[in-house]
Design a protein around this motif. Sequence first.
Motif, PDB file in Angstrom:
ATOM      1  N   GLY A   1       0.787  -1.221   0.000  1.00 37.58           N
ATOM      2  CA  GLY A   1       0.000   0.000   0.000  1.00 37.58           C
ATOM      3  C   GLY A   1       0.820   1.272   0.000  1.00 37.58           C
ATOM      4  O   GLY A   1       2.059   1.245   0.076  1.00 37.58           O
ATOM      5  N   ALA A   2       0.112   2.389  -0.076  1.00 39.86           N
ATOM      6  CA  ALA A   2       0.754   3.697  -0.118  1.00 39.86           C
ATOM      7  C   ALA A   2      -0.121   4.739   0.559  1.00 39.86           C
ATOM      8  O   ALA A   2      -1.355   4.638   0.553  1.00 39.86           O
ATOM      9  CB  ALA A   2       1.019   4.109  -1.563  1.00 39.86           C
ATOM     10  N   LEU A   3       0.517   5.736   1.136  1.00 47.59           N
ATOM     11  CA  LEU A   3      -0.166   6.865   1.767  1.00 47.59           C
ATOM     12  C   LEU A   3       0.630   8.111   1.422  1.00 47.59           C
ATOM     13  O   LEU A   3       1.856   8.116   1.536  1.00 47.59           O
ATOM     14  CB  LEU A   3      -0.251   6.665   3.277  1.00 47.59           C
ATOM     15  CG  LEU A   3      -1.000   7.700   4.126  1.00 47.59           C
ATOM     16  CD1 LEU A   3      -1.506   7.055   5.424  1.00 47.59           C
ATOM     17  CD2 LEU A   3      -0.123   8.906   4.492  1.00 47.59           C
ATOM     18  N   THR A   4      -0.064   9.168   0.985  1.00 49.28           N
ATOM     19  CA  THR A   4       0.640  10.401   0.652  1.00 49.28           C
ATOM     20  C   THR A   4      -0.018  11.598   1.319  1.00 49.28           C
ATOM     21  O   THR A   4      -1.233  11.655   1.510  1.00 49.28           O
ATOM     22  CB  THR A   4       0.682  10.644  -0.871  1.00 49.28           C
ATOM     23  OG1 THR A   4      -0.652  10.749  -1.385  1.00 49.28           O
ATOM     24  CG2 THR A   4       1.410   9.514  -1.575  1.00 49.28           C
ATOM     25  N   ILE A   5       0.826  12.554   1.665  1.00 47.20           N
ATOM     26  CA  ILE A   5       0.406  13.798   2.290  1.00 47.20           C
ATOM     27  C   ILE A   5       1.029  14.943   1.517  1.00 47.20           C
ATOM     28  O   ILE A   5       2.237  14.948   1.254  1.00 47.20           O
ATOM     29  CB  ILE A   5       0.841  13.839   3.769  1.00 47.20           C
ATOM     30  CG1 ILE A   5       0.129  12.733   4.557  1.00 47.20           C
ATOM     31  CG2 ILE A   5       0.572  15.207   4.384  1.00 47.20           C
ATOM     32  CD1 ILE A   5       0.657  12.540   5.964  1.00 47.20           C
ATOM     33  N   GLY A   6       0.203  15.901   1.112  1.00 44.53           N
ATOM     34  CA  GLY A   6       0.707  17.038   0.337  1.00 44.53           C
ATOM     35  C   GLY A   6      -0.076  18.298   0.632  1.00 44.53           C
ATOM     36  O   GLY A   6      -1.060  18.287   1.389  1.00 44.53           O
ATOM     37  N   LYS A   7       0.350  19.394   0.040  1.00 46.25           N
ATOM     38  CA  LYS A   7      -0.372  20.649   0.224  1.00 46.25           C
ATOM     39  C   LYS A   7      -1.719  20.577  -0.495  1.00 46.25           C
ATOM     40  O   LYS A   7      -1.811  20.024  -1.594  1.00 46.25           O
ATOM     41  CB  LYS A   7       0.444  21.818  -0.326  1.00 46.25           C
ATOM     42  CG  LYS A   7       1.744  22.052   0.428  1.00 46.25           C
ATOM     43  CD  LYS A   7       1.516  22.283   1.927  1.00 46.25           C
ATOM     44  CE  LYS A   7       0.837  23.592   2.231  1.00 46.25           C
ATOM     45  NZ  LYS A   7       0.676  23.851   3.709  1.00 46.25           N
ATOM     46  N   PRO A   8      -2.775  21.092   0.088  1.00 47.72           N
ATOM     47  CA  PRO A   8      -4.103  21.037  -0.538  1.00 47.72           C
ATOM     48  C   PRO A   8      -4.128  21.740  -1.889  1.00 47.72           C
ATOM     49  O   PRO A   8      -3.422  22.732  -2.103  1.00 47.72           O
ATOM     50  CB  PRO A   8      -4.998  21.763   0.471  1.00 47.72           C
ATOM     51  CG  PRO A   8      -4.267  21.687   1.773  1.00 47.72           C
ATOM     52  CD  PRO A   8      -2.815  21.726   1.421  1.00 47.72           C
ATOM     53  N   ALA A   9      -4.954  21.229  -2.791  1.00 47.17           N
ATOM     54  CA  ALA A   9      -5.081  21.828  -4.116  1.00 47.17           C
ATOM     55  C   ALA A   9      -5.669  23.236  -4.030  1.00 47.17           C
ATOM     56  O   ALA A   9      -5.323  24.107  -4.813  1.00 47.17           O
ATOM     57  CB  ALA A   9      -5.937  20.944  -5.008  1.00 47.17           C
TER      58      ALA A   9
END
Length: 219
Positions: free
Chosen positions: A43-51
Amino acid sequence: MNLTVTQCRRKQIAHWLIGTHYARRLPSVSFGFNLTLGGVDAGALTIGKPASPWIGRGVCGGRHEDRVYELNRLVVADWAPKNTASRFIAEAFSMLSAHGDFIVVSYADTGWGHTGYVYQATNFLYTGCSKPRTDVDPGPGKHSRHYEPTDEARAKRKFRSPKHRYVIFVGPNRRKLRRELAYPVLPYPKAPSLRYDTINPVPAMPELRESKPPTGAGG
């Protein structure tokens, strides 16, 4: 089964983001995590700045905008044991807290039959649900912020389903930041939770089916 979470680059988990998640596009990734179960990629999980910048400005009423991130992808193998997703989130957030304080927002898309039970299981705060709307249709595999600003492009509209919004505070000062939450905390929603075919994903909401992303599309 031994569960291991490692921080990684986006390209190392791109096969999960494009090939398995229903959005079929690569999101903004500031922090990426890979899950393995018994040594097998799971699996994978990503966290980024909101669009949208309005998300960062809204959570704490304009304060701490730089700390607001979005959990924008969570993918776990179909064969993984029950509760794997919540354990994955907990391990990833434990690692994230080593980088400082974060305000993490995530959404459960009702159009795909999601209610957000995994966020409820990991102590996110529920802060409401968006209303259905239409938005610019940028084309397959692209976010609505990526489009040519022409009259023809603006005329193309795409249905956006309601989304449940969840918020959690991560890091050494999470309790202090929690006191500055601008949204009201509401009771958790309850509804049947549906699964989609990861090979050929079909939305639960009929309004989305005509514009669903084609299998294999990226952005």
